[in-house]
Design an enzyme around this catalytic site. Structure first.
Site, PDB file in Angstrom:
ATOM      1  N   ALA A 157       1.017 -52.835 -11.153  1.00  0.00           N
ATOM      2  CA  ALA A 157      -0.066 -53.794 -10.879  1.00  0.00           C
ATOM      3  C   ALA A 157       0.359 -54.692  -9.715  1.00  0.00           C
ATOM      4  O   ALA A 157       1.509 -55.141  -9.651  1.00  0.00           O
ATOM      5  CB  ALA A 157      -0.326 -54.653 -12.111  1.00  0.00           C
ATOM      6  N   LYS A 158      -0.571 -54.923  -8.804  1.00  0.00           N
ATOM      7  CA  LYS A 158      -0.263 -55.816  -7.675  1.00  0.00           C
ATOM      8  C   LYS A 158      -0.660 -57.225  -8.101  1.00  0.00           C
ATOM      9  O   LYS A 158      -1.753 -57.708  -7.790  1.00  0.00           O
ATOM     10  CB  LYS A 158      -1.013 -55.346  -6.427  1.00  0.00           C
ATOM     11  CG  LYS A 158      -0.503 -55.946  -5.140  1.00  0.00           C
ATOM     12  CD  LYS A 158      -1.036 -55.192  -3.938  1.00  0.00           C
ATOM     13  CE  LYS A 158      -0.768 -55.910  -2.637  1.00  0.00           C
ATOM     14  NZ  LYS A 158       0.655 -56.112  -2.334  1.00  0.00           N
ATOM     15  N   ALA A 159       0.240 -57.855  -8.849  1.00  0.00           N
ATOM     16  CA  ALA A 159      -0.067 -59.149  -9.469  1.00  0.00           C
ATOM     17  C   ALA A 159       0.615 -60.277  -8.703  1.00  0.00           C
ATOM     18  O   ALA A 159       1.741 -60.130  -8.214  1.00  0.00           O
ATOM     19  CB  ALA A 159       0.416 -59.138 -10.915  1.00  0.00           C
TER      20      ALA A 159
END
Ligand code: PMP
Length: 320
Positions: A157-159
């Protein structure tokens, strides 16, 4: 003083002047990094601006939000339309970086964030090269910090919060005089850069850490994999060890911002002969052809902002 790089920002469904695009200091995302984002490039060509893999980036944003149970008030296609409308409103005709972001806003600081409302914004601004264009490649180090990942957080996830890890490594590398840091993962195997995926080449085999290595599933990585397959070169997505790094013939980073960036040395040891190698240079050129619209097979990845058809771009390119 920071100078505004754009006139307008897209915020929760409206386009507002840059100076009005502000967020309250009590926003949940500021305190805990509870958000997801994307980094997208657009390339200017003649009078047109083409966004590269727009839908793929926004699909990854949807996936990142789902992984973190962040309810997004807009779907992928609405977000794609919003990106295009923002670029148009700013009347941009140069190459751009585009940053959509969704985060928990005002609603308290409980770690049970389920009821904290989600805000969505898009920022777009002129952008050229990420790394020093005066250098033919990068001198990098293996970070003393490890890449975050499973079982603590989902690296795929690109969090927002994940990037504190990248900031640590990149700052440490810069302080020591390197251009970029390379992370190992928790197992001590090669992972990725602070904002890039990595490929190495040895005896004609191109290798890149697999998705199980706690990497971000890079969209540039995916494009390079497609190119490698088209070119009938040999590719392995696998575990890559640290020793392989120091003994490879070529290495390069891939990323939206970084594009294809040759690595010249790792921990002061030269990669190959210390110059960008033939496979790196070939894939770099082919990637540039894709993003600038000279490869017919990949025109599908280019979304025009102002309405030029992709094949008209190709025809114009071929006449040059
Ligand atoms: N890894 C990390 C940690 C990144 O931040 C990025 C940049 N988004 C990448 C890899 C490369 O991904 P992409 O090619 O989709 O930009």
């Amino acid at each position: 003083m920071f100078k505004a790089p754009a006139k307008y920002v897209w915020m929760d469904g409206e386009i507002v002047p840059w100076e009005n695009a502000t967020v309250h200091v009590f926003a949940h995302g500021l305190h805990y990094g509870t958000g997801v984002f994307e980094g997208i490039r657009a390339y200017s060509m003649k009078d047109e601006v083409f966004v590269f893999r727009l839908q793929d980036h926004l699909q990854r944003m949807m996936d990142s939000a789902k992984i973190y149970s962040l309810p997004l008030p807009y779907n992928r296609d609405e977000m794609c339309d919003a990106v295009l409308s923002l670029v148009k409103k700013n009347d941009f005709h140069s190459s751009l970086y585009i940053r959509p972001i969704a985060f928990r806003g005002l609603g308290g600081i409980s770690l049970d964030a389920r009821n904290v409302p989600v805000s969505v914004s898009i920022i777009a601004y002129p952008f050229q090269k990420y790394f020093d264009p005066g250098k033919s490649g990068l001198d990098i180090c293996v970070s003393t910090w490890r890449r975050l990942g499973e079982p603590a957080v989902p690296a795929m996830a690109k969090a927002c919060g994940h990037y504190i890890n990248s900031v640590l490594a990149r700052s440490e590398a810069s302080e020591a005089g390197f251009d970029e840091a390379l992370f190992l993962n928790k197992d001590g195997n090669v992972c990725e850069g602070t904002g890039e995926n990595i490929f190495i080449v040895k005896d004609g085999l191109i290798s890149t850490p697999s998705l199980a290595s706690d990497i971000l599933k890079g969209i540039t990585r995916q494009t390079i994999i497609e190119l490698i397959e088209d070119d009938h070169l040999r590719l392995a997505e696998r575990v890559v060890t640290r020793a392989e790094l120091y003994s490879c013939d070529e290495a390069f980073f891939t990323g939206t911002a970084a594009e294809v960036a040759p690595i010249l040395s790792i921990d002061r040891k030269p990669v190959g002969n210390g110059k960008p190698g033939p496979v790196t240079l070939r894939l770099g050129k082919e990637y540039e052809a894709i993003v600038t619209g000279t490869n017919q097979r990949y025109l599908k990845h280019l979304t025009p902002v102002y309405g030029t058809r992709q094949h008209d771009l190709l025809a114009a390119r071929l006449q040059e």
